[in-house]
Design an enzyme around this catalytic site. Structure first.
Site, PDB file in Angstrom:
ATOM      1  N   VAL A  21       1.181  -1.024  -0.224  1.00 41.60           N
ATOM      2  CA  VAL A  21       0.249  -0.118  -0.105  1.00 41.60           C
ATOM      3  C   VAL A  21       0.816   0.902   0.023  1.00 41.60           C
ATOM      4  CG1 VAL A  21      -1.333   1.507   1.243  1.00 41.60           C
ATOM      5  CG2 VAL A  21      -1.643  -0.882   0.983  1.00 41.60           C
TER       6      VAL A  21
ATOM      7  N   PHE B  94      -8.300   2.236  -1.279  1.00 37.26           N
ATOM      8  CA  PHE B  94      -9.464   1.393  -1.410  1.00 37.26           C
ATOM      9  C   PHE B  94      -8.488   0.346  -2.608  1.00 37.26           C
ATOM     10  CE2 PHE B  94     -11.932   4.148   0.269  1.00 37.26           C
ATOM     11  CZ  PHE B  94     -13.155   3.615   1.321  1.00 37.26           C
TER      12      PHE B  94
ATOM     13  N   PHE C  36     -17.718  -8.481  -8.579  1.00 35.98           N
ATOM     14  CA  PHE C  36     -17.801  -9.328  -6.978  1.00 35.98           C
ATOM     15  C   PHE C  36     -18.464 -10.456  -7.371  1.00 35.98           C
ATOM     16  CE2 PHE C  36     -13.803  -7.936  -4.796  1.00 35.98           C
ATOM     17  CZ  PHE C  36     -13.506  -6.633  -5.321  1.00 35.98           C
TER      18      PHE C  36
ATOM     19  N   GLY D 143      -9.164 -14.809  -0.281  1.00 30.21           N
ATOM     20  CA  GLY D 143      -8.358 -14.459   0.135  1.00 30.21           C
ATOM     21  C   GLY D 143      -7.424 -12.870   0.419  1.00 30.21           C
TER      22      GLY D 143
ATOM     23  N   CYS E 183      -5.948  -8.461   3.068  1.00 26.37           N
ATOM     24  CA  CYS E 183      -7.247  -8.034   3.131  1.00 26.37           C
ATOM     25  C   CYS E 183      -8.318  -8.094   4.259  1.00 26.37           C
ATOM     26  CB  CYS E 183      -7.455  -6.098   2.301  1.00 26.37           C
ATOM     27  SG  CYS E 183      -6.317  -5.115   2.439  1.00 26.37           S
TER      28      CYS E 183
HETATM   29  C1  UDX Z   1      -1.313  -2.291   4.033  1.00 26.22           C
HETATM   30  C2  UDX Z   1      -2.166  -1.954   5.298  1.00 26.22           C
HETATM   31  O1  UDX Z   1      -1.060  -0.861   6.103  1.00 26.22           O
HETATM   32  C3  UDX Z   1      -2.930  -2.467   5.778  1.00 26.22           C
HETATM   33  O2  UDX Z   1      -3.281  -2.465   6.834  1.00 26.22           O
HETATM   34  C4  UDX Z   1      -3.449  -3.291   5.247  1.00 26.22           C
HETATM   35  O3  UDX Z   1      -5.110  -4.612   5.659  1.00 26.22           O
HETATM   36  C5  UDX Z   1      -2.992  -4.131   4.459  1.00 26.22           C
HETATM   37  O4  UDX Z   1      -2.661  -2.984   3.557  1.00 26.22           O
HETATM   38  P1  UDX Z   1       0.643  -3.653   3.151  1.00 26.22           P
HETATM   39  O5  UDX Z   1       1.598  -2.450   2.756  1.00 26.22           O
HETATM   40  O6  UDX Z   1      -0.085  -4.507   2.243  1.00 26.22           O
HETATM   41  O7  UDX Z   1      -0.706  -3.321   4.804  1.00 26.22           O
HETATM   42  O8  UDX Z   1       1.606  -4.621   4.202  1.00 26.22           O
HETATM   43  P2  UDX Z   1       3.454  -4.559   3.999  1.00 26.22           P
HETATM   44  O9  UDX Z   1       3.389  -5.103   2.555  1.00 26.22           O
HETATM   45  O10 UDX Z   1       3.583  -5.208   5.054  1.00 26.22           O
HETATM   46  O11 UDX Z   1       3.945  -3.438   4.624  1.00 26.22           O
HETATM   47  C6  UDX Z   1       3.759  -2.724   5.569  1.00 26.22           C
HETATM   48  C7  UDX Z   1       5.451  -2.101   5.649  1.00 26.22           C
HETATM   49  O12 UDX Z   1       5.643  -1.451   6.514  1.00 26.22           O
HETATM   50  C8  UDX Z   1       6.589  -3.029   5.479  1.00 26.22           C
HETATM   51  O13 UDX Z   1       7.233  -2.652   4.432  1.00 26.22           O
HETATM   52  C9  UDX Z   1       7.566  -3.292   6.574  1.00 26.22           C
HETATM   53  O14 UDX Z   1       8.825  -4.048   6.532  1.00 26.22           O
HETATM   54  C10 UDX Z   1       6.925  -1.217   7.320  1.00 26.22           C
HETATM   55  N1  UDX Z   1       6.977  -1.236   8.832  1.00 26.22           N
HETATM   56  C11 UDX Z   1       6.395  -2.253   9.490  1.00 26.22           C
HETATM   57  C12 UDX Z   1       7.437  -0.150   8.816  1.00 26.22           C
HETATM   58  O15 UDX Z   1       8.258   0.947   8.380  1.00 26.22           O
HETATM   59  N2  UDX Z   1       7.203  -0.114  10.105  1.00 26.22           N
HETATM   60  C13 UDX Z   1       6.968  -0.511  11.375  1.00 26.22           C
HETATM   61  O16 UDX Z   1       7.146   0.154  12.372  1.00 26.22           O
HETATM   62  C14 UDX Z   1       5.904  -1.460  10.914  1.00 26.22           C
HETATM   63  C1  UDX Z   2      -8.744  -5.717  -1.898  1.00 30.42           C
HETATM   64  C2  UDX Z   2     -10.352  -4.202  -2.269  1.00 30.42           C
HETATM   65  O1  UDX Z   2     -11.004  -4.528  -3.404  1.00 30.42           O
HETATM   66  C3  UDX Z   2      -9.464  -3.331  -1.654  1.00 30.42           C
HETATM   67  O2  UDX Z   2     -10.714  -2.171  -1.482  1.00 30.42           O
HETATM   68  C4  UDX Z   2      -9.050  -3.242  -0.349  1.00 30.42           C
HETATM   69  O3  UDX Z   2      -8.572  -1.733  -0.666  1.00 30.42           O
HETATM   70  C5  UDX Z   2      -7.702  -4.049  -0.429  1.00 30.42           C
HETATM   71  O4  UDX Z   2      -8.524  -5.282  -0.331  1.00 30.42           O
HETATM   72  P1  UDX Z   2      -7.531  -6.820  -2.865  1.00 30.42           P
HETATM   73  O5  UDX Z   2      -7.186  -7.884  -1.824  1.00 30.42           O
HETATM   74  O6  UDX Z   2      -5.928  -6.917  -3.447  1.00 30.42           O
HETATM   75  O7  UDX Z   2      -8.176  -5.679  -2.515  1.00 30.42           O
HETATM   76  O8  UDX Z   2      -8.235  -7.929  -4.036  1.00 30.42           O
HETATM   77  P2  UDX Z   2      -9.226  -8.178  -4.320  1.00 30.42           P
HETATM   78  O9  UDX Z   2      -9.563  -7.532  -5.971  1.00 30.42           O
HETATM   79  O10 UDX Z   2      -9.947  -6.850  -3.975  1.00 30.42           O
HETATM   80  O11 UDX Z   2      -9.522  -9.292  -4.566  1.00 30.42           O
HETATM   81  C6  UDX Z   2      -9.383  -9.884  -3.590  1.00 30.42           C
HETATM   82  C7  UDX Z   2     -10.514 -11.665  -3.694  1.00 30.42           C
HETATM   83  O12 UDX Z   2     -11.237 -12.054  -3.243  1.00 30.42           O
HETATM   84  C8  UDX Z   2      -9.048 -12.176  -3.815  1.00 30.42           C
HETATM   85  O13 UDX Z   2      -8.910 -13.321  -3.081  1.00 30.42           O
HETATM   86  C9  UDX Z   2     -10.089 -12.278  -4.761  1.00 30.42           C
HETATM   87  O14 UDX Z   2      -9.831 -14.207  -5.417  1.00 30.42           O
HETATM   88  C10 UDX Z   2     -11.338 -12.738  -4.433  1.00 30.42           C
HETATM   89  N1  UDX Z   2     -12.728 -12.289  -5.461  1.00 30.42           N
HETATM   90  C11 UDX Z   2     -12.891 -11.337  -6.312  1.00 30.42           C
HETATM   91  C12 UDX Z   2     -13.348 -14.072  -5.936  1.00 30.42           C
HETATM   92  O15 UDX Z   2     -13.235 -15.116  -5.275  1.00 30.42           O
HETATM   93  N2  UDX Z   2     -14.163 -13.138  -6.264  1.00 30.42           N
HETATM   94  C13 UDX Z   2     -14.746 -11.960  -6.380  1.00 30.42           C
HETATM   95  O16 UDX Z   2     -15.819 -11.619  -7.356  1.00 30.42           O
HETATM   96  C14 UDX Z   2     -14.139 -10.900  -6.715  1.00 30.42           C
END
Ligand code: UDX
Ligand code: UDX
Length: 439
Positions: A11, A160, A257, A265, A268
């Site tokens: 993110v 999002f 969706f 999976g 999120c």
């Molecule tokens: C994000 C959102 O933050 C989370 O709330 C949401 O539900 C999913 O997406 P994401 O970007 O997917 O998380 O997580 P990740 O790829 O693990 O990135 C988090 C980063 O923060 C990592 O690179 C980690 O090294 C860093 N981090 C973690 C810090 O810089 N400081 C910390 O104290 C902990």
């Molecule tokens: C989701 C939300 O869409 C996004 O807005 C939020 O900020 C982060 O979480 P993401 O997890 O990256 O995004 O992917 P998404 O495309 O939403 O799919 C999530 C899971 O649902 C995947 O495992 C996908 O295969 C599944 N999925 C999605 C289904 O099984 N059926 C569908 O119709 C859509």
């Protein structure tokens, strides 16, 4: 504007790069020195379409830089986004340790007005807690006589972004939600997003946090709903693809969706649904509907396995080829990928697994044991008693199925994402089983 992003994961990195793309000067922070080293060399640590060229472009223009130092970022930026991970505790509740740590460290280095924005998915009222943490940790000179004499704001701006299309989602959002408690914070965030020319929804912090929870829970509910429908379709001889199409034309429902499959999976939905159930429970409301959504999602994997057992009869010692491991296409992310549970369940029954994924093999190797990872889909199919399609990568559509049939021990396909056409595969001699396509 000068903007900092703390946490450069899926993110944070996309947000940072895209904010540079719309004209800001961005400094991305991460506490993982290896990650920051790679980023500084121009290497993107994740697979996200379109991210790398943009990142390199803005690094070159000196609009985008990377550091491990929150101090440096706090001093350079006016707006600081927090995008660190919020993993689940055993109870399902979100673990906000990283968010708290970051808030504390920002406080220690504040020297002028800052707007601190939570981007990570967090329970309602986290904004208030961040504010309190910052107040309590400000340097002494700003806390004289029990009064705070430094201005700062906290805001919520939930993301999002969907992995695999995150850059596109950032640049063309359906809306931007900002939760603020002051006009100054509102104006700053409006300024940040001005180039996107999208609808900006302004509300208070608690409502913004709820919008994120409610949106993700609703999307998860839509998926579980169509998955439950798919189970009935199997029993009554209906086709879930046609059902989804027929429902989706109703504007009140919409087609998106409604893809039945092996369950949602990713980093999120599973985590956020758990966290929201827990949050509701703590507030005194038992969100039964969401518990059922979670239950249907788990059942979907078990039903898939049962279908395989039914057709293979004995799973023990059978070779099963797997196409696709990532939790969805166009990502290398394996967090809560349904493929992991499915492979574990089959391994427990004594099956031998051969697998291929276009991008997620590296991450898969870290979490899957005893799997033979193959160089391409054909190698995964070779000598297999059946083939499972677990992630709908578009390139799997163009496979040479005549060749695959010739390589396999038995030509059986279980299509966990309804990617293929039953008729086409039956024509080249496969037994084809999709999800909810009628028996
Ligand atoms: C994000 C959102 O933050 C989370 O709330 C949401 O539900 C999913 O997406 P994401 O970007 O997917 O998380 O997580 P990740 O790829 O693990 O990135 C988090 C980063 O923060 C990592 O690179 C980690 O090294 C860093 N981090 C973690 C810090 O810089 N400081 C910390 O104290 C902990
Ligand atoms: C989701 C939300 O869409 C996004 O807005 C939020 O900020 C982060 O979480 P993401 O997890 O990256 O995004 O992917 P998404 O495309 O939403 O799919 C999530 C899971 O649902 C995947 O495992 C996908 O295969 C599944 N999925 C999605 C289904 O099984 N059926 C569908 O119709 C859509």
């Amino acid at each position: 504007m000068n903007i900092a992003i703390v946490g450069s994961g899926y993110v944070g990195l996309v947000t940072g790069v895209c904010l540079a793309h719309i004209g800001h000067r961005v400094i991305c922070v991460d506490n993982d020195p290896e990650k920051v080293k790679k980023l500084r060399q121009g290497k993107v640590p994740i697979y996200e379409p379109g991210l790398e060229p943009l990142m390199l472009k803005y690094m070159k223009k000196k609009q985008l830089s990377f550091t491990t130092s929150i101090k440096e970022a706090t001093q350079k930026a006016t707006v600081i986004f927090i995008a660190v991970g919020t993993p689940s505790k055993k109870t399902g509740e979100a673990d906000l340790t990283y968010v708290e740590n970051v808030a504390r460290e920002i406080a220690l280095h504040i020297d002028s007005y800052k707007l601190i924005v939570e981007k990570s998915t967090v329970p309602a009222e986290t904004g208030k807690r961040i504010e309190r943490t910052i107040k309590m940790n400000l340097p002494k000179k700003f806390r004289q006589g029990g009064r705070i004499n430094l201005e700062f704001d906290v805001a919520s701006n939930p993301e999002f972004l969907r992995e695999g299309s995150a850059v596109e989602d950032f640049m063309n959002p359906d809306r931007v939600v900002i939760g603020v408690e002051s006009k100054r914070a509102e104006n700053l965030l409006r300024e940040v997003y001005k180039p996107l020319k999208t609808t900006i929804i302004v509300t208070n912090i608690n409502s913004a946090e709820m919008i994120k929870h409610a949106s993700n829970s609703f999307l998860a509910t839509k998926i579980s709903f169509i998955n439950a429908i798919s189970r009935v379709c199997d029993r009554v001889g209906a086709d879930v693809l046609k059902v989804a199409e027929g429902m989706g034309f109703d504007k009140r429902i919409g087609r998106s969706f409604l893809d039945a499959g092996i369950g949602y999976g990713g980093s999120c939905f599973p985590k956020d649904v758990d966290a929201f159930i827990r949050l509701s429970e703590k507030s005194g409301y038992d969100f039964h509907l969401l518990k059922e959504v979670r239950h249907v999602n788990e059942q979907q994997k078990a039903a898939f396995i049962k279908h395989i057992e039914d057709k293979l009869w004995i799973v023990k010692n059978k070779t099963i080829g797997v196409l696709g491991l990532a939790f969805k296409p166009n990502t290398d992310d394996m967090r809560n990928a349904p493929a992991v549970d499915i492979i574990h369940m089959l391994q427990e029954e004594g099956a031998k697994i051969k697998a291929y994924d276009p991008q997620a093999m590296g991450n898969s190797k870290k979490i899957l044991r005893g799997v033979q990872f193959c160089k391409d889909p054909y190698a995964a199919a070779k000598d297999s008693n059946c083939l499972l399609l677990l992630t709908e990568w578009p390139e799997f559509r163009a496979l040479d199925f005549k060749k695959i049939r010739g390589l396999m021990e038995q030509p059986i396909i279980f299509d966990g994402r309804n990617l293929f056409h039953k008729y086409n595969l039956e024509e080249v001699g496969f037994e084809y089983y999709g999800i909810g396509r009628g028996k």
